[in-house]
Write an enzyme that holds these catalytic residues in place. Structure first.
Site, PDB file in Angstrom:
ATOM      1  N   GLU A 216      -7.121   9.015  65.305  1.00 31.76           N
ATOM      2  CA  GLU A 216      -7.354  10.683  66.124  1.00 31.76           C
ATOM      3  C   GLU A 216      -6.304  11.424  66.953  1.00 31.76           C
ATOM      4  OE1 GLU A 216      -8.399  13.229  64.586  1.00 31.76           O
ATOM      5  OE2 GLU A 216      -9.476  15.033  66.185  1.00 31.76           O
TER       6      GLU A 216
ATOM      7  N   ASP B  11     -12.076   6.929  68.830  1.00 30.22           N
ATOM      8  CA  ASP B  11     -12.337   7.067  70.406  1.00 30.22           C
ATOM      9  C   ASP B  11     -14.037   6.060  70.470  1.00 30.22           C
ATOM     10  OD1 ASP B  11     -10.388   7.179  71.660  1.00 30.22           O
ATOM     11  OD2 ASP B  11     -10.844   9.050  71.756  1.00 30.22           O
TER      12      ASP B  11
ATOM     13  N   ASP C  15     -16.809   7.627  71.682  1.00 29.10           N
ATOM     14  CA  ASP C  15     -17.152   8.425  72.133  1.00 29.10           C
ATOM     15  C   ASP C  15     -18.283   9.474  70.802  1.00 29.10           C
ATOM     16  OD1 ASP C  15     -15.217   9.994  71.612  1.00 29.10           O
ATOM     17  OD2 ASP C  15     -14.483  10.986  73.197  1.00 29.10           O
TER      18      ASP C  15
END
Ligand code: TSJ
Length: 647
Positions: free
Chosen positions: A437, A510, A512
């Site tokens: 991404e 990630d 997150d």
């Protein structure tokens, strides 16, 4: 079965007993043959084997309460309030019947006569298998005002069946400790795994009270399951848990017994506003993951009845095509539960019911009862028909969209996505594609990769929530199209694994919230439209480190908080710590070293737990629906449950 037990000395067991012990020795030699695996799954299977026996007693009409307790040390107790396993001496063996149950292979339910024994396949192999695989097992039977007890160790009798006191009630109480010599991976029970199975059994056997209690910690956890509505309650539970709106208020419930009294069928069904079909079928309380004749009969009848109804009332005109099976099952949740004598479980995983008469039995029953129901409930009939018609229209639209895409890609021979950095090799034994991404992470990945066998596909643009989308929307989504084009396989009915261009499809996102969002979306997309990709083990999650800990010239990477603490403890004071917020913070060399180098990286392989297809499906829906609540995902990685992937 009337005689009270006499006590035996060891010598009295004689030759028969020696044979018994040899029988159980076979179970200890090849436990996998009897319980499937010696991993976590087999460990939990022991509990199901014991509970199944108590459920049989409930089905026979003599028991309505079953307690399961997980005690400290992962010791399991199961108690019922049935008649108690018979304690009388069996003529053939000279042993008390209860001793036979625990020491002779396949003895379960074969005595007493007339009992409605419903076991089949891998399951129901019985108490003796559990006994053989337990460090110790104790059984207490209360019957005829007396409490009896017997103890075994690794399948061997260590005390005779003896009266130990008086009893006011009747019942059976079994306690066992799984043998760590057999279950070498783990002997740790998971509350949630037992809970799911016991809840399912409570749905399938209306009115039985099942209690699960975990006494391993000071804070005791307990859940009670009892559903007067049976399989109807199951449908309702699924819809509520997934936060799905139903299209008609009433749950359709049909049941019948065959004329010869040898089999029964029970069906509950209701439509919701999703596009998914969820049919969960059971034979003799065993989940038939691959369907079978009962499911076939259900599907056939459903398609025929709805088409007939629609023709009769002019919803379908003469020129209109019939609704397909897929059309009439869109948004359907159905539970099919059949009980029959001598169930045949077929296929590699024994997950398919094979008994042929079941197909016609279920078909006839549903044809009859559903037709009547629709006649009597026109509003519900209308809601169901409208849903099926919308599905049919969407199917036509998807077909057109697909044809368009195929024509387009045929014309543009270089149909690969522009941003793909392909690798040199075309050998899928070694090729990998990283789906990344964001452009900055994509840049690092392109710089850090080994271009001989690693391809990078950066994603950008708005991701489609595939859980809510139909096929036609997937085809014009600018984020998913490059993925489809790069993998080469096509999707849905067109999917062809032979065309796969990369052996490993690695999602690199990630650690997150945004990263977990993209991970979930991609996994859901693969699950819905390229499921064999997951089933055949091609999908992986890259595991970038969370921290870099440096001291002087050396740096170490930590992938979990525990690892970070361990590294800090090891290197002592004077260190610097960096928390990676995103892949983009790593330079290409670091990304290679920590995340992409096959020699040193850590990756998780995504696997579906086949047995739990229903709950895997459910989990994805729960994750993607409007109400994002339970953050649990049943993805099996390296044969271990990862229950909190932070997705
Ligand atoms: F698995 C097991 F065997 F250990 C076990 C059996 C465990 C538990 C918790 C319960 C049972 C069990 C067995 N509960 N109830 C029974 N019932 C009989 O075995 C039984 C009782 C009476 C008669 C009869 O014909 O009089 C027949 C049976 C099969």
């Amino acid at each position: 079965m009337d005689t009270l037990p006499t006590t035996h000395t060891d010598a009295e067991y004689g030759a028969e007993q020696i044979q018994v012990l040899e029988g159980l020795e076979a179970v200890r030699k090849r436990p996998g043959m009897y319980i499937g695996s010696t991993g976590s799954r087999g460990l939990h299977h022991l509990v199901y084997e014991i509970v199944d026996n108590a459920i049989d007693e409930a089905l026979a009409g003599y028991c309505d309460k079953i307690d399961v307790v997980i005690r400290p040390g992962n010791i399991i107790s199961v108690t019922d309030n049935g008649r108690g396993i018979p304690v009388g001496i069996q003529e053939k063996t000279g042993l008390p019947a209860v001793t036979v149950v625990f020491t002779i292979l396949h003895a379960g339910g074969k005595f007493g006569g007339g009992g409605y024994k419903v076991s089949g396949g891998l399951h129901g192999v019985g108490a003796s298998v559990v006994n053989a695989l337990s460090e110790w097992l104790e059984v207490e039977v209360c019957s005829g005002g007396v409490k009896y007890r017997q103890r075994y160790e690794r399948g061997n009798i260590v005390t005779d069946l003896l009266p130990v006191g008086l009893a006011e009630h009747t019942g059976t109480h079994v306690t066992f400790k799984p043998d760590a010599e057999i279950f070498t991976d783990t002997t740790e029970y998971e509350f949630d795994i037992l809970a799911q199975r016991l809840r399912e059994q409570a749905f399938l056997n209306a009115g039985i009270h099942i209690e699960l209690r975990d006494e391993r910690t000071d804070e005791v956890r307990q859940e009670n399951y009892c559903y007067e509505g049976g399989v109807s309650s199951y449908v309702d539970y699924i819809h509520k848990k997934r936060g799905l709106e139903v299209l008609h208020p009433d749950i359709l419930h049909f049941a019948a017994e065959a004329a010869d009294h040898d089999s029964t069928v029970e069906i509950a069904m209701q439509y919701n506003d999703s596009y998914n079909e969820l049919i969960i079928s059971f034979a003799n309380n065993i989940h038939t993951t691959d369907g079978g004749t009962h499911e076939d009969g259900f599907k056939r009848a459903l398609t025929r009845v709805l088409n007939d109804y629609a023709r009769k009332y002019g919803f379908l005109k003469e020129a209109d095509k019939n609704l397909t099976g897929e059309d009439v099952r869109e948004g359907l949740t159905a539970i099919i539960s059949v009980k029959l004598k001598e169930a045949q479980f077929e296929g590699q995983t024994k997950g398919r019911l094979g008994n042929t008469p079941m197909r016609t039995f279920v078909d006839k029953m549903l044809t009859d009862k559903l037709s009547t129901y629709l006649e009597e409930n026109p509003a519900t009939a209308r809601a169901i028909f409208d849903k099926a018609l919308t599905a049919a229209k969407a199917r036509e639209a998807a077909k057109k969209a697909r044809e368009l895409v195929q024509r387009k890609s045929a014309m543009e021979s270089a149909s690969l996505p522009g941003k793909l950095a392909d690798c040199q090799s075309r050998n899928i034994e070694e090729t990998e594609i990283y789906i990344v991404e964001g452009d900055s992470a994509g840049g690092s990945a392109k710089g850090g990769r080994d271009r001989r066998f690693q391809a990078i596909l950066p994603l950008w643009g708005k991701m489609l929530n595939v859980e809510k989308a139909r096929l036609d929307r997937v085809y014009d989504n600018d984020k998913l199209m490059p993925v489809i084009a790069a993998l080469g396989t096509g999707i849905a009915e067109d999917f062809n694994i032979e065309k796969l261009l990369y052996g490993k499809v690695i999602i690199m996102a990630d650690a997150d919230v945004d990263g977990s969002h993209i991970r979930t979306l991609l996994l859901t997309f693969f699950f819905r439209f390229m499921r064999p990709l997951i089933e055949e083990g091609h999908v992986y999650l890259a595991q970038p480190p969370l921290y870099k800990i440096s001291k002087g010239r050396t740096s170490k990477y930590a992938y979990t908080d525990e690892e970070r603490d361990a590294i800090i403890a090891e290197i002592g004071s004077g260190y610097a710590i960096q928390r990676y917020k995103g892949l983009g913070e790593m330079n290409p060399d670091q990304l290679w070293e920590t995340t992409m180098n096959p020699e040193t990286r850590l990756m998780k392989r995504v696997e579906l737990v086949k047995e739990d297809l229903a709950s895997a499906d459910e989990t994805f829906t729960v994750l993607m629906g409007d109400k994002v609540e339970p953050r649990r995902i049943f993805i099996e990685t390296n044969a271990k449950y990862v229950s909190d992937l932070d997705i």
